[in-house]
Design a protein around this motif. Structure first.
Motif, short mmCIF file in Angstrom:
data_model
loop_
_atom_site.label_atom_id
_atom_site.label_comp_id
_atom_site.label_asym_id
_atom_site.label_seq_id
_atom_site.Cartn_x
_atom_site.Cartn_y
_atom_site.Cartn_z
N THR A 108 63.63 8.71 83.93
CA THR A 108 64.11 10.03 84.37
C THR A 108 65.37 10.45 83.63
OG1 THR A 108 65.30 8.93 86.19
CG2 THR A 108 63.09 9.77 86.65
N GLY A 109 66.29 9.51 83.37
CA GLY A 109 67.54 9.87 82.71
C GLY A 109 67.48 9.75 81.20
N HIS A 110 66.32 9.34 80.66
CA HIS A 110 66.14 9.19 79.22
C HIS A 110 67.23 8.30 78.62
CE1 HIS A 110 63.04 12.28 79.33
NE2 HIS A 110 63.88 13.05 79.99
N THR A 111 67.45 7.17 79.32
CA THR A 111 68.44 6.21 78.82
C THR A 111 67.71 5.06 78.17
OG1 THR A 111 69.92 6.78 80.65
CG2 THR A 111 70.39 4.75 79.45
N PRO A 112 67.67 5.01 76.83
CA PRO A 112 66.90 3.95 76.16
C PRO A 112 67.63 2.62 76.21
CG PRO A 112 68.03 5.28 74.53
CD PRO A 112 68.32 5.92 75.87
N LEU A 113 66.89 1.59 75.94
CA LEU A 113 67.49 0.27 75.81
C LEU A 113 68.17 0.15 74.44
CD1 LEU A 113 64.58 -1.94 77.21
CD2 LEU A 113 66.71 -1.38 78.38
N PRO A 114 69.15 -0.71 74.30
CA PRO A 114 69.75 -0.94 72.97
C PRO A 114 68.69 -1.41 71.98
CG PRO A 114 71.10 -1.91 74.70
CD PRO A 114 69.82 -1.49 75.36
N GLU A 115 68.96 -1.16 70.71
CA GLU A 115 67.98 -1.50 69.66
C GLU A 115 67.66 -2.99 69.63
OE1 GLU A 115 68.14 0.18 65.76
OE2 GLU A 115 69.51 1.76 66.42
N GLN A 116 68.62 -3.83 69.95
CA GLN A 116 68.40 -5.28 69.91
C GLN A 116 68.22 -5.86 71.32
OE1 GLN A 116 67.93 -6.85 67.05
NE2 GLN A 116 68.19 -4.84 66.07
N GLY A 154 42.98 10.47 73.90
CA GLY A 154 43.63 9.67 74.94
C GLY A 154 44.30 8.43 74.42
N VAL A 155 44.62 8.39 73.14
CA VAL A 155 45.24 7.21 72.52
C VAL A 155 46.72 7.48 72.28
CG1 VAL A 155 45.22 5.66 70.54
CG2 VAL A 155 43.06 6.60 71.41
N SER A 156 47.56 6.59 72.76
CA SER A 156 49.00 6.71 72.56
C SER A 156 49.44 5.77 71.44
CB SER A 156 49.75 6.36 73.85
OG SER A 156 49.46 5.03 74.26
N VAL A 157 50.56 6.12 70.81
CA VAL A 157 51.09 5.31 69.70
C VAL A 157 52.33 4.59 70.19
CG1 VAL A 157 51.95 5.33 67.33
CG2 VAL A 157 50.22 7.00 68.05
N ILE A 158 52.38 3.29 69.95
CA ILE A 158 53.57 2.52 70.30
C ILE A 158 53.94 1.63 69.11
CG2 ILE A 158 52.97 2.49 72.75
CD1 ILE A 158 52.27 -0.45 72.43
N ALA A 159 55.22 1.39 68.99
CA ALA A 159 55.73 0.44 68.00
C ALA A 159 55.99 -0.89 68.70
CB ALA A 159 57.01 0.98 67.37
N ALA A 160 55.68 -1.99 68.04
CA ALA A 160 55.84 -3.31 68.65
C ALA A 160 56.61 -4.22 67.70
CB ALA A 160 54.48 -3.92 68.97
N ARG A 161 57.46 -5.05 68.31
CA ARG A 161 58.24 -6.02 67.54
C ARG A 161 58.28 -7.32 68.33
NH1 ARG A 161 64.23 -4.33 66.23
NH2 ARG A 161 64.39 -4.46 68.51
N GLY A 162 58.03 -8.41 67.67
CA GLY A 162 58.04 -9.71 68.33
C GLY A 162 56.70 -10.40 68.23
N ILE A 240 48.86 0.26 68.15
CA ILE A 240 50.10 -0.50 68.00
C ILE A 240 50.42 -0.62 66.51
CG2 ILE A 240 51.26 -2.67 68.54
CD1 ILE A 240 49.15 -3.08 70.76
N VAL A 241 51.57 -0.12 66.13
CA VAL A 241 52.01 -0.18 64.73
C VAL A 241 53.26 -1.04 64.64
CG1 VAL A 241 51.03 2.08 64.23
CG2 VAL A 241 53.42 1.91 64.93
N GLY A 242 53.59 -1.47 63.44
CA GLY A 242 54.77 -2.29 63.22
C GLY A 242 56.06 -1.52 63.45
N TRP A 243 57.10 -2.24 63.82
CA TRP A 243 58.38 -1.62 64.18
C TRP A 243 58.99 -0.86 63.00
CZ3 TRP A 243 59.98 -1.76 69.17
CH2 TRP A 243 61.27 -1.32 69.45
N GLN A 244 59.10 -1.52 61.87
CA GLN A 244 59.74 -0.90 60.71
C GLN A 244 58.88 0.23 60.14
OE1 GLN A 244 62.92 -1.78 59.92
NE2 GLN A 244 62.87 0.05 58.61
N ALA A 245 57.57 0.06 60.16
CA ALA A 245 56.69 1.12 59.68
C ALA A 245 56.81 2.36 60.56
CB ALA A 245 55.24 0.62 59.66
N ALA A 246 56.96 2.15 61.86
CA ALA A 246 57.13 3.29 62.77
C ALA A 246 58.44 4.02 62.48
CB ALA A 246 57.09 2.81 64.22
N PHE A 252 60.33 6.99 64.27
CA PHE A 252 60.68 6.27 65.49
C PHE A 252 62.18 5.98 65.52
CE2 PHE A 252 60.77 1.92 67.58
CZ PHE A 252 60.76 2.42 68.88
N SER A 253 62.81 6.12 66.69
CA SER A 253 64.26 5.96 66.82
C SER A 253 64.71 4.51 66.71
CB SER A 253 64.73 6.52 68.16
OG SER A 253 64.21 5.75 69.24
N GLY A 254 63.84 3.57 67.00
CA GLY A 254 64.21 2.17 66.96
C GLY A 254 64.68 1.62 68.29
#
Length: 432
Positions: A108-116, A154-162, A240-246, A252-254
């Motif tokens: 609701t507040g659009h507060t993202p998590l830190p990049e790391q 109906g397909v969403s795009v997400i970046a994944a790392r790990g 699901i795409v790679g983090w750096q490619a996104a 992508f904001s990271g």
């Protein structure tokens, strides 16, 4: 005549009070010594009388017991299917594990998590692995440039790392999972629902190139299709795409939206207590921590709640079946007035008449209950086989079904039995 001969044979030993020469009782059971009342029927004779009428009119017995069978079968199915589902869920939990936590940023507040955030969470002692995902809801996914950008299937795009394999317990249905260090490549892994919606059923290369997708305005190669992940249903319809490619190609904001982690089961509560402050030290109040396996457990509770409703329907079916048996027994009493009068004239007491008709009603319902148990067992086994579940048939359900059938027979046969026992020999034989 067969019924009368059987009654005469069964009642020869049930002598009444001493009768004078030439009386009906003296022919039925000669007195040996002085007796004060009619002899008690042996258990075998009582059961024989109870089953005799059912053998004479088998179709009526089947139709009368049908309602009991349906009620008991419904009870078995209603209890057995949730038990099988629970056993399947337990197996699934053992396979997937309940040691996953989901750390989510406030939406609701659009507060993202830190990049790391995922790296910080991974430093918690009992945590064995962590992975971050970031949603890109404004990025469309298309098969080619001729498809309208608004048609995302109906397909969403997400970046994944790990490490997706260790953290998500993910496995590939086709192709392979992305390797470490492959986050910069323009490759994409599809969830099973996403692959189905996009019409990609295999990864066979065409002219040396695998299936291509237009994500945003960039081409990505499909390198894998995941198997369904019950703990993470949101990934089933994702690309699901790679983090750096996104970051490089899709803007992508990271900043991750969610961090998934696996931790030692015994320390899961401790990890949960510190995960919020670890993932976002500046604003821990904007972070929520949940356990995905709790959703599966909640689903099981919902199914159990619905099963209570169907148990009520089983009770209604038993009630209807009991009314049918009672009606059949009352008609049987009216049809067998001559038989009752003859038995009374031969020395049978009221108690013996009551036991005869009550036994007949209980045996009728017990046979219906046994058929219901067989039908219910077949239903549970068939459904469990279709769902690839272990078939579980709780013993209390079987005993409860048979017990309810016996109780229904006793209640349904009580009034007809009492009514039959109140007929006097003269009244019963008046219309013979």
């Amino acid at each position: 005549m067969r019924i009368l001969r059987s009654l005469h044979r069964l009642l020869r030993q049930s002598a009444g009070r001493p009768a004078g020469p030439g009386s009906a009782a003296s022919f039925a059971a000669p007195s040996v010594g002085r007796q004060r009342g009619p002899a008690r029927l042996a258990t075998r004779d009582v059961l024989a009388l109870g089953v005799l009428r059912l053998r004479v009119r088998p179709m009526r017995a089947v139709l009368s017991a049908l309602g009991i069978s349906i009620g008991v079968a419904t009870m078995i199915v209603v209890v057995g299917i949730p038990a099988s589902s629970k056993a399947a869920l337990a197996q699934q939990m053992d396979r997937l594990g309940t040691n996953m936590l989901k750390v989510t940023a406030e939406q609701t507040g659009h507060t993202p998590l830190p990049e790391q955030a995922d790296a910080m969470v991974a430093r918690i002692g009992p945590v064995s692995s962590a992975a971050a995902v970031g949603n890109m809801p404004s990025v469309p996914v298309r098969r080619n440039e001729k498809v309208d950008q608004g048609d995302t299937s109906g397909v969403s795009v997400i970046a994944a790392r790990g490490d997706l394999k260790d953290t998500f317990e993910a496995s590939a249905w086709a192709g392979s999972l992305p390797e470490r260090g492959a986050g910069k490549l323009p490759s994409v892994v599809l969830g099973p629902t996403a692959a189905h919606n996009l019409g990609i059923t295999s990864l066979a290369p065409h002219k040396g190139i695998g299936p291509q997708l237009l994500i945003g305005d960039k081409w990505f190669t499909v390198t894998g299709i995941l198997r369904s992940m019950p703990l993470l249903p949101e990934l089933d319809s994702a690309a699901i795409v790679g983090w750096q490619a996104a970051k490089d190609q899709l803007g992508f904001s990271g900043h991750p939206d969610t961090v998934y982690l696996r931790a030692n089961e015994s320390a899961l509560d401790d990890v949960r207590a510190v995960a919020r402050a670890t993932a976002n030290p500046q604003r821990p109040e904007t972070v929520t921590v949940s356990r995905p396996s709790d959703a599966l457990a909640a689903k099981q509770l919902t199914e159990t709640a619905f099963s209570s409703l169907f148990l009520g329907l089983a009770g209604v079916a038993l009630l209807v079946g009991g009314v049918g048996v009672a009606n059949t027994m009352i008609i049987s009493v009216l049809e067998r007035r001559t038989e009752i009068g003859l038995r009374r004239a031969l020395g049978a007491g009221r108690g013996q008449i009551r036991v005869q008709f009550l036994t007949e009603s209980v045996v009728l319902c017990l046979l219906g209950g046994g058929a219901g148990v067989l039908l219910g067992t077949a239903g549970v086994a068939g459904w469990a086989l279709a769902q690839s579940w272990p078939a579980v048939l709780p013993l209390p359900a079987v005993l409860g079904g048979l017990g309810s059938a016996v109780l229904t027979g006793a209640v349904a046969g009580l009034y007809p039995a009492v009514r039959a026992s109140r007929l006097t020999p003269t009244e019963a034989l008046a219309n013979a």
